[in-house]
Write an enzyme that holds these catalytic residues in place. Structure first.
Site, PDB file in Angstrom:
ATOM      1  N   GLY A 170       0.743  -1.249  -0.018  1.00  0.00           N
ATOM      2  CA  GLY A 170       0.085   0.030  -0.082  1.00  0.00           C
ATOM      3  C   GLY A 170       0.840   1.258   0.018  1.00  0.00           C
ATOM      4  N   CYS A 171       0.185   2.471  -0.266  1.00  0.00           N
ATOM      5  CA  CYS A 171       0.750   3.564  -0.419  1.00  0.00           C
ATOM      6  C   CYS A 171       1.589   4.082   0.942  1.00  0.00           C
ATOM      7  CB  CYS A 171       0.213   4.700  -1.003  1.00  0.00           C
ATOM      8  SG  CYS A 171      -1.585   4.923  -0.414  1.00  0.00           S
ATOM      9  N   TYR A 172       0.855   4.130   2.022  1.00  0.00           N
ATOM     10  CA  TYR A 172       1.143   4.731   3.232  1.00  0.00           C
ATOM     11  C   TYR A 172       2.204   3.529   3.622  1.00  0.00           C
ATOM     12  CZ  TYR A 172      -2.736   8.354   3.660  1.00  0.00           C
ATOM     13  OH  TYR A 172      -3.404   9.250   3.647  1.00  0.00           O
ATOM     14  N   THR A 228       4.176   1.976   2.405  1.00  0.00           N
ATOM     15  CA  THR A 228       5.628   1.849   1.778  1.00  0.00           C
ATOM     16  C   THR A 228       6.278   2.998   2.344  1.00  0.00           C
ATOM     17  OG1 THR A 228       4.804   1.069  -0.627  1.00  0.00           O
ATOM     18  CG2 THR A 228       6.635   2.433  -0.474  1.00  0.00           C
ATOM     19  N   ILE A 240       6.864  10.047  -0.821  1.00  0.00           N
ATOM     20  CA  ILE A 240       6.852   9.099  -2.042  1.00  0.00           C
ATOM     21  C   ILE A 240       5.478   9.851  -2.761  1.00  0.00           C
ATOM     22  CG2 ILE A 240       7.552   7.076  -0.958  1.00  0.00           C
ATOM     23  CD1 ILE A 240       4.552   6.237  -0.751  1.00  0.00           C
TER      24      ILE A 240
END
Ligand SMILES: NC(=O)c1ccc[n+]([C@@H]2O[C@H](COP(=O)([O-])OP(=O)(O)OC[C@H]3O[C@@H](n4cnc5c(N)ncnc54)[C@H](OP(=O)(O)O)[C@@H]3O)[C@@H](O)[C@H]2O)c1
Length: 346
Positions: A149-151, A153, A312
């Site tokens: 997932g984005c968070y 990472t 990111i």
């Protein structure tokens, strides 16, 4: 040429995959799916994707599209992805799933947080968590990669050296993250509409966000003991990007310079992690459109706290770029292929 399919190619993540793969010399996109835009030309919806002028969206008919590709990127909502991933994987295809469906190794934790059954537990056991900086060896041999997932990472890359090297105590870690609105996808929702988001700034999902178990799973693996984190995401009025400011109590006498040296050493072979010099902290704009994670560090001596700030692009290192990185590792391509000239600064 590797033939590649993108299921869910009309969403933010799928469209970003198309943009990134247009720079990849060893890949040919042969299938793109969308239910609502089936039969429409991709270039009519997204004129910047002119390279794909020959490609039309098609509905996700698994038995038909399986013939046309060797590797499947799944950019579908969670729970929708489960069955299709299982089908392609069991029929011998390589799969990179960008949804959350195969990230949580323990199906009961997935079922609790996602409030849905996991119907493919044997396939779940075969999935490798696709954070190359930590699991590259396993990704190389994997046929099914669960793209992070984005968070998670940003949070995990920000914390990894500090936990691995015992710089911080794993009790009481706070992850305070801010994300642009593309993190929620293209779906229409009042809370995501222009007037609600523009010039607004709010916390959401406090203590219950679905990325909590994913962050805890990976931090627990690094720490080799069970870790719980406080994670608070915020929605900010920008299109893309995540800044995570992470706090951990230092467990030994150390200064910022030494911490930076440890982080630099830990990530010295990583093509997509930039550890910044002292007194430098990342701006989400500085990594926009790129596959980089930038990390700034500070030891607050007054409070014995290490403050880690990671940045990111949620759609790139937090989704599509990392998926292409994983594909490169799985296929034995050079890991940076297609990922070096994609930044969108400013
Ligand atoms: N956005 C991010 O920053 C981010 C980061 C990391 C991971 N992810 C994950 O990546 C996945 C895609 O995210 P997104 O932001 O691109 O979402 P999105 O913009 O909402 O796109 C969803 C895609 O899935 C398709 N789809 C929806 N329901 C479907 C169904 N029942 N059957 C077949 N296709 C269906 C949609 O096609 P139609 O054209 O038919 O609607 C669209 O192409 C999600 O699992 C998300 O959690 C997102």
């Amino acid at each position: 040429m590797l033939r590649v399919a993108i299921c869910g190619a009309s969403g933010y993540v799928g469209v970003e995959l198309l943009r990134i793969l247009s720079y990849h010399p060893q890949v040919k996109v042969t299938v793109i799916t969308s239910e609502r835009s089936a039969e429409k030309r991709v270039v009519d919806l997204f004129p910047h994707l002119r390279k794909y002028a020959h490609l039309n969206y098609e509905a996700l008919h698994k038995e038909i599209i399986i013939q046309k590709a060797d590797l499947f990127f799944m950019a579908l909502p969670h729970t929708v992805s489960q069955e299709a991933v299982d089908f392609f994987f069991k029929n011998g295809k390589k799969v990179v799933d960008l949804s959350a469906d195969y990230r949580i190794a323990d199906h009961s934790i997935y079922e609790e947080w996602y409030e849905a059954p996991h119907n493919y537990r044997e396939t779940l056991k075969k999935a490798v968590y696709g954070l190359p900086e930590i699991h590259r060896g396993r990704i190389k041999k994997a046929d099914l990669v669960a793209n992070p997932g984005c968070y998670p990472t940003g949070a995990i890359l920000g914390l990894y050296p500090a936990i691995k090297e015992g710089i911080i105590d794993v009790e009481g870690i706070i992850v305070d993250s801010k994300s642009g609105t593309s993190g929620a996808g293209r779906r229409a929702e009042v809370a995501l509409s222009y007037c609600e988001v523009n010039e607004g700034f709010k916390a959401y999902g406090i203590a219950v966000h679905r990325h909590v178990p994913e962050i805890e799973q990976e931090i627990t693996r690094i720490a080799k003991k069970e870790v719980k984190v406080n994670f608070t995401p915020h929605l900010v009025p920008m299109d893309r990007g995540i800044i995570s400011t992470i706090y951990g109590k230092i467990s030994k006498e150390i200064d910022t310079r030494d911490v930076i040296a440890i982080y630099k050493d830990s990530y010295k072979k990583e093509p997509f992690v930039n550890v910044l010099e002292e007194n430098n902290f990342p701006n989400a704009k500085g990594i926009r459109g790129s596959n980089y994670c930038a990390i700034g560090l500070c030891v607050n001596k007054r409070t014995d706290t290490l403050i880690m700030v990671s940045a990111i692009d949620n759609l790139v290192k937090g989704a599509s770029g990392q998926a292409v990185q994983n594909m490169n590792v799985m296929m034995g391509f050079k890991e940076t292929t297609g990922l070096e000239q994609i930044a969108l600064f400013p």
